[in-house]
Design a protein around this motif. Sequence first.
Motif, short mmCIF file in Angstrom:
data_model
loop_
_atom_site.label_atom_id
_atom_site.label_comp_id
_atom_site.label_asym_id
_atom_site.label_seq_id
_atom_site.Cartn_x
_atom_site.Cartn_y
_atom_site.Cartn_z
N LEU A 1 -10.52 1.51 -5.66
CA LEU A 1 -10.34 1.12 -4.01
C LEU A 1 -8.79 1.20 -3.84
CD1 LEU A 1 -11.73 -0.21 -1.81
CD2 LEU A 1 -11.43 -2.53 -2.76
N ARG A 2 -8.85 1.68 -2.64
CA ARG A 2 -7.31 1.71 -1.84
C ARG A 2 -7.39 1.50 -0.50
NH1 ARG A 2 -3.18 4.63 0.09
NH2 ARG A 2 -1.04 4.12 -0.81
N THR A 3 -6.93 0.62 0.19
CA THR A 3 -6.87 0.33 1.54
C THR A 3 -5.66 0.72 2.12
OG1 THR A 3 -8.15 -1.76 1.38
CG2 THR A 3 -7.01 -1.31 3.46
N THR A 4 -5.28 1.60 3.16
CA THR A 4 -4.54 2.29 3.72
C THR A 4 -3.28 1.05 4.22
OG1 THR A 4 -5.43 2.43 5.81
CG2 THR A 4 -5.60 4.14 4.19
N ILE B 1 -0.83 -6.49 6.31
CA ILE B 1 0.53 -6.91 5.53
C ILE B 1 1.56 -6.16 5.97
CG2 ILE B 1 1.56 -6.73 3.28
CD1 ILE B 1 -1.07 -7.16 1.89
N VAL B 2 2.71 -6.78 6.43
CA VAL B 2 4.05 -6.20 6.80
C VAL B 2 5.04 -6.00 5.98
CG1 VAL B 2 5.46 -6.25 8.88
CG2 VAL B 2 3.12 -6.51 9.40
N GLU C 1 -10.34 -13.12 1.51
CA GLU C 1 -11.47 -12.77 1.03
C GLU C 1 -11.67 -11.09 0.85
OE1 GLU C 1 -13.64 -14.98 0.21
OE2 GLU C 1 -12.47 -16.68 0.75
N ARG C 2 -10.83 -10.46 1.17
CA ARG C 2 -10.69 -8.88 1.01
C ARG C 2 -9.91 -8.66 -0.30
NH1 ARG C 2 -7.13 -6.88 5.57
NH2 ARG C 2 -8.17 -4.81 4.96
N GLU C 3 -10.64 -7.62 -1.07
CA GLU C 3 -9.91 -6.86 -2.07
C GLU C 3 -9.44 -5.59 -1.36
OE1 GLU C 3 -10.65 -6.50 -6.78
OE2 GLU C 3 -12.29 -5.84 -5.29
N LEU C 4 -7.93 -5.41 -1.53
CA LEU C 4 -7.49 -4.39 -0.70
C LEU C 4 -7.30 -2.99 -1.70
CD1 LEU C 4 -4.44 -6.11 0.95
CD2 LEU C 4 -6.79 -5.49 1.89
N GLY D 1 0.71 -1.29 -0.04
CA GLY D 1 -0.09 -0.08 0.04
C GLY D 1 0.90 1.42 -0.15
N LEU D 2 2.05 1.25 -0.18
CA LEU D 2 2.89 2.32 -0.16
C LEU D 2 3.16 2.86 -1.77
CD1 LEU D 2 5.60 0.83 2.02
CD2 LEU D 2 3.74 2.20 2.70
N VAL D 3 2.76 2.07 -2.77
CA VAL D 3 2.95 2.61 -4.04
C VAL D 3 1.44 2.54 -4.52
CG1 VAL D 3 3.85 2.41 -6.52
CG2 VAL D 3 5.22 2.07 -4.33
#
Length: 372
Positions: A74-77, A83-84, A63-66, A50-52
Amino acid sequence: MTGAALDARVVVERAAFRLDAALHAEPGEVVAVMGPSGAGKSTLLGVLAGLVDLGEGYVRLGERELDRAPRPRLRTTPSQRGIVLLGQEPRLFPHLTAHENIAFGRRVHGATKPVAAAEADEWLWRVGLAGMGARRPSQLSGGQQQRVALARALATSPSALLLDEPLTSLDAETAADVRALLHDQLTATRTTAIVATHDAVDAVSLATSLVVLEEGRVTQSGPVRDVLATPATRFAAAVAGLNRVVGSVHSGRWTQGPLALDAGDAASDRLDGSEVAAVFQPSSVEVAGVPGETWTAALRLAPEPRRGEWLARVTRLEQTPAGVRVRTAEPEIAVDMPAGRAAELGLAPGMPVRLRLAASAVQLVAVPGPRS
């Protein structure tokens, strides 16, 4: 804990670069991503973390669309993804002790102070740092810092762990120790992991699947053993420690420039008339001297080469743990030999040599057609 399935198709457009890659990992699977510098490995992991920003495609975790792009977007922070990302630098908080660094991750995820402290103690033991929790990062070696960073990452029970060349900055012995720790902990926790690396040892020891990324595109993927045994590109062959020379098969004979080998009936029937890569180990090639010290003299004085023999020019010599690797041109291949044998032949850049390769030491692999 058990990781979630990770599935992504990632497209990122930049001024002089395009990343277009698909990636899939089953729950608890470790996938290695290998490629030369600038291939897009870090960009790929940055999108997953999620950094780019994703230009096109999707990122799904369980089951999640990030992420999804371009529309509907759609964009999850990063903090909400599960995720690490662990990179080359441990990035520990310098003012916190090793114990406090690990406990911090659990506290951020809602654990009470006593629970976080107890779990930090457990993770210090699991990564071999029991009794060292009171030390700050400046009091730890590079390998110890990386162990703390791994413990902090895994203590949060991530659905997926991304490792961006985490062993690159460590010396060989420390890297081997941390690699063994990674293997043990990823296996024990069944964490889904993506490992971006330059090192084939990382892929072999940590991963079950391997994705080769070159110039922003996936050039090969599959089980680690299959990709390394039948490399589809020169880069993959170099990673596997193999030579890969592209030629063609006609009437039971494989040729590339001055090199010719018997292809065998089965290979001839299946591959006749097509581009074929000859894959072989550097140790399978024999080197012999030739009359004349110059290329022109060698061409004039050397006898006509037999099948599996050819004249080549030495381009450079490299030190290896077992001796010397000799690089030659036309075609470009690597030859491994003891240092004493190289000295006996007086090998030096520019020197002509005769090379011999038995057909039985060669695996012929069809060259895949161009990707659309």
